[in-house]
Motif scaffolding. Sequence first.
Motif, PDB file in Angstrom:
ATOM      1  N   ARG A 236     -11.962-116.824 -12.213  1.00 24.61           N
ATOM      2  CA  ARG A 236     -10.527-116.925 -12.465  1.00 24.61           C
ATOM      3  C   ARG A 236      -9.848-115.560 -12.506  1.00 24.61           C
ATOM      4  NH1 ARG A 236     -10.924-119.433 -16.829  1.00 24.61           N
ATOM      5  NH2 ARG A 236     -10.273-117.904 -18.395  1.00 24.61           N
ATOM      6  N   LEU A 237     -10.540-114.558 -13.024  1.00 18.42           N
ATOM      7  CA  LEU A 237      -9.927-113.250 -13.220  1.00 18.42           C
ATOM      8  C   LEU A 237     -10.064-112.327 -12.007  1.00 18.42           C
ATOM      9  CD1 LEU A 237     -10.985-112.448 -16.902  1.00 18.42           C
ATOM     10  CD2 LEU A 237      -8.750-113.212 -16.081  1.00 18.42           C
ATOM     11  N   PHE A 238     -11.209-112.393 -11.342  1.00 22.69           N
ATOM     12  CA  PHE A 238     -11.497-111.429 -10.275  1.00 22.69           C
ATOM     13  C   PHE A 238     -11.282-112.064  -8.905  1.00 22.69           C
ATOM     14  CE2 PHE A 238     -13.994-109.978 -13.881  1.00 22.69           C
ATOM     15  CZ  PHE A 238     -13.820-108.604 -13.863  1.00 22.69           C
ATOM     16  N   SER A 239     -10.991-111.202  -7.943  1.00 22.86           N
ATOM     17  CA  SER A 239     -10.983-111.659  -6.555  1.00 22.86           C
ATOM     18  C   SER A 239     -12.407-112.042  -6.158  1.00 22.86           C
ATOM     19  CB  SER A 239     -10.477-110.549  -5.628  1.00 22.86           C
ATOM     20  OG  SER A 239     -11.416-109.478  -5.585  1.00 22.86           O
ATOM     21  N   ARG A 240     -12.540-112.808  -5.094  1.00 28.77           N
ATOM     22  CA  ARG A 240     -13.867-113.207  -4.638  1.00 28.77           C
ATOM     23  C   ARG A 240     -14.739-111.990  -4.357  1.00 28.77           C
ATOM     24  NH1 ARG A 240     -16.317-113.531   0.021  1.00 28.77           N
ATOM     25  NH2 ARG A 240     -14.414-113.015   1.153  1.00 28.77           N
ATOM     26  N   GLU A 241     -14.159-110.962  -3.720  1.00 32.91           N
ATOM     27  CA  GLU A 241     -14.929-109.766  -3.370  1.00 32.91           C
ATOM     28  C   GLU A 241     -15.378-109.008  -4.618  1.00 32.91           C
ATOM     29  OE1 GLU A 241     -11.985-110.578  -2.209  1.00 32.91           O
ATOM     30  OE2 GLU A 241     -12.309-110.996  -0.070  1.00 32.91           O
ATOM     31  N   ALA A 242     -14.467-108.858  -5.579  1.00 36.46           N
ATOM     32  CA  ALA A 242     -14.825-108.140  -6.802  1.00 36.46           C
ATOM     33  C   ALA A 242     -15.840-108.919  -7.628  1.00 36.46           C
ATOM     34  CB  ALA A 242     -13.571-107.872  -7.633  1.00 36.46           C
ATOM     35  N   HIS A 243     -15.670-110.241  -7.686  1.00 37.85           N
ATOM     36  CA  HIS A 243     -16.615-111.096  -8.413  1.00 37.85           C
ATOM     37  C   HIS A 243     -18.021-110.906  -7.856  1.00 37.85           C
ATOM     38  CE1 HIS A 243     -17.595-115.467  -9.894  1.00 37.85           C
ATOM     39  NE2 HIS A 243     -18.475-114.583 -10.299  1.00 37.85           N
ATOM     40  N   GLU A 244     -18.141-110.952  -6.551  1.00 41.42           N
ATOM     41  CA  GLU A 244     -19.458-110.814  -5.930  1.00 41.42           C
ATOM     42  C   GLU A 244     -20.027-109.414  -6.150  1.00 41.42           C
ATOM     43  OE1 GLU A 244     -21.563-111.191  -1.516  1.00 41.42           O
ATOM     44  OE2 GLU A 244     -19.555-111.997  -1.849  1.00 41.42           O
ATOM     45  N   ALA A 245     -19.187-108.392  -5.989  1.00 46.03           N
ATOM     46  CA  ALA A 245     -19.667-107.017  -6.130  1.00 46.03           C
ATOM     47  C   ALA A 245     -20.139-106.727  -7.553  1.00 46.03           C
ATOM     48  CB  ALA A 245     -18.560-106.036  -5.730  1.00 46.03           C
ATOM     49  N   PHE A 246     -19.430-107.223  -8.535  1.00 48.71           N
ATOM     50  CA  PHE A 246     -19.724-106.914  -9.937  1.00 48.71           C
ATOM     51  C   PHE A 246     -20.832-107.789 -10.520  1.00 48.71           C
ATOM     52  CE2 PHE A 246     -15.827-104.579 -11.868  1.00 48.71           C
ATOM     53  CZ  PHE A 246     -15.823-103.690 -10.801  1.00 48.71           C
ATOM     54  N   PHE A 247     -20.895-109.061 -10.114  1.00 48.85           N
ATOM     55  CA  PHE A 247     -21.717-109.999 -10.879  1.00 48.85           C
ATOM     56  C   PHE A 247     -22.727-110.800 -10.058  1.00 48.85           C
ATOM     57  CE2 PHE A 247     -17.478-109.748 -12.950  1.00 48.85           C
ATOM     58  CZ  PHE A 247     -17.862-109.113 -14.119  1.00 48.85           C
ATOM     59  N   ALA A 248     -22.781-110.606  -8.745  1.00 47.27           N
ATOM     60  CA  ALA A 248     -23.649-111.466  -7.925  1.00 47.27           C
ATOM     61  C   ALA A 248     -25.104-111.392  -8.375  1.00 47.27           C
ATOM     62  CB  ALA A 248     -23.524-111.081  -6.448  1.00 47.27           C
ATOM     63  N   GLY A 249     -25.625-110.172  -8.555  1.00 42.91           N
ATOM     64  CA  GLY A 249     -27.028-110.031  -8.946  1.00 42.91           C
ATOM     65  C   GLY A 249     -27.322-110.676 -10.286  1.00 42.91           C
ATOM     66  N   GLU A 250     -26.434-110.470 -11.243  1.00 46.79           N
ATOM     67  CA  GLU A 250     -26.613-111.048 -12.578  1.00 46.79           C
ATOM     68  C   GLU A 250     -26.608-112.565 -12.520  1.00 46.79           C
ATOM     69  OE1 GLU A 250     -23.976-111.355 -16.680  1.00 46.79           O
ATOM     70  OE2 GLU A 250     -23.755-109.594 -15.382  1.00 46.79           O
ATOM     71  N   GLU A 251     -25.680-113.140 -11.745  1.00 44.17           N
ATOM     72  CA  GLU A 251     -25.571-114.592 -11.697  1.00 44.17           C
ATOM     73  C   GLU A 251     -26.750-115.215 -10.961  1.00 44.17           C
ATOM     74  OE1 GLU A 251     -21.693-115.602 -10.274  1.00 44.17           O
ATOM     75  OE2 GLU A 251     -20.687-114.796 -12.065  1.00 44.17           O
TER      76      GLU A 251
END
Length: 327
Positions: A172-187
Amino acid sequence: MKLIIYLPLLTSALLLGWYLFSDGEASAPAAAPAVAAQDKRINTRATLPPPIAPARLTPAAQEPTSLRGTEVDGELLVDARGNLVLTSQVRHLFDYFLSLIGEESSQQARQRIRDHLTAQLDEPARSQALELLETYLDYQYQLVDLEARFPVAERLEDLLAREQAVQQLRARLFSREAHEAFFAGEEIYNNFTLERLTIQQDPSLSDREKGLAIEALRENLPEEMQQLLVPQIHNDLREQTLALRAAGADEGRIRQLRMGMLGPEATERLEELDRSRAEWRERVEAFQQERERILSQPGLADSDRRAAVNALLEEQFTANERLRLIN
């Protein structure tokens, strides 16, 4: 049964958010340990102060002790048009400065990031990075509030609900690109851990079926994630095996644990290794007993004792095994 899982990045984010929006100068938090299912989380609703306008750093706050002799962790990249390139390095940079909270106020730490971005980037990357920082700070703020709504989790469904809520907040807060860059590995890691727990708790599956399903689950991960997971899984397995054996568990329970964490093929390899080690220990113990018998025989000269021991050594062990025995 208490669920034991490892969600280190999520817990780090929670602790960071807690200190990020706490009042005044907080004590520096200890490094977050690996998280159990009942991870140490806020189980009462936090009282969150409203965001405070940025404050300029005073000269006395220019050089926190923990920064001395260190380099900024996180690289800022721009493309050919001067736009900020979104990578996990940007989040690392934010967290590097936010880790100062406790040594300096949260307002100072946030302003330190803004000053760094302003000094390092030109437009349009500068504005993009500053906007992303505000989104990240808002995320940390809302994460504390979200976590306060969840009880200390021991049930799998609670863990799944919490992870889903966190991922929805990010989306909800981040763009798709930022979401993936910041959290993809963690998720990816968190989803794997929770899916593995779901398999382990499925009463319709045999131990072998659970092992095969977990093995397939792990093999479907990206290669780089598999490389990160293997040492963690083996470390977890070692610790849990030692705990089970200390509690008097039989080999059937050890095998069940291995099947659930590694799958059948790796379990069979470990069992073969166990047999090999047990055989080696028996051979060494037999040699040591015979060696003591030789050394304790009366009437033998020292040279004869040494010769007899050396002969026994050569008789019972190969050249490579003798080197292993010496070392």
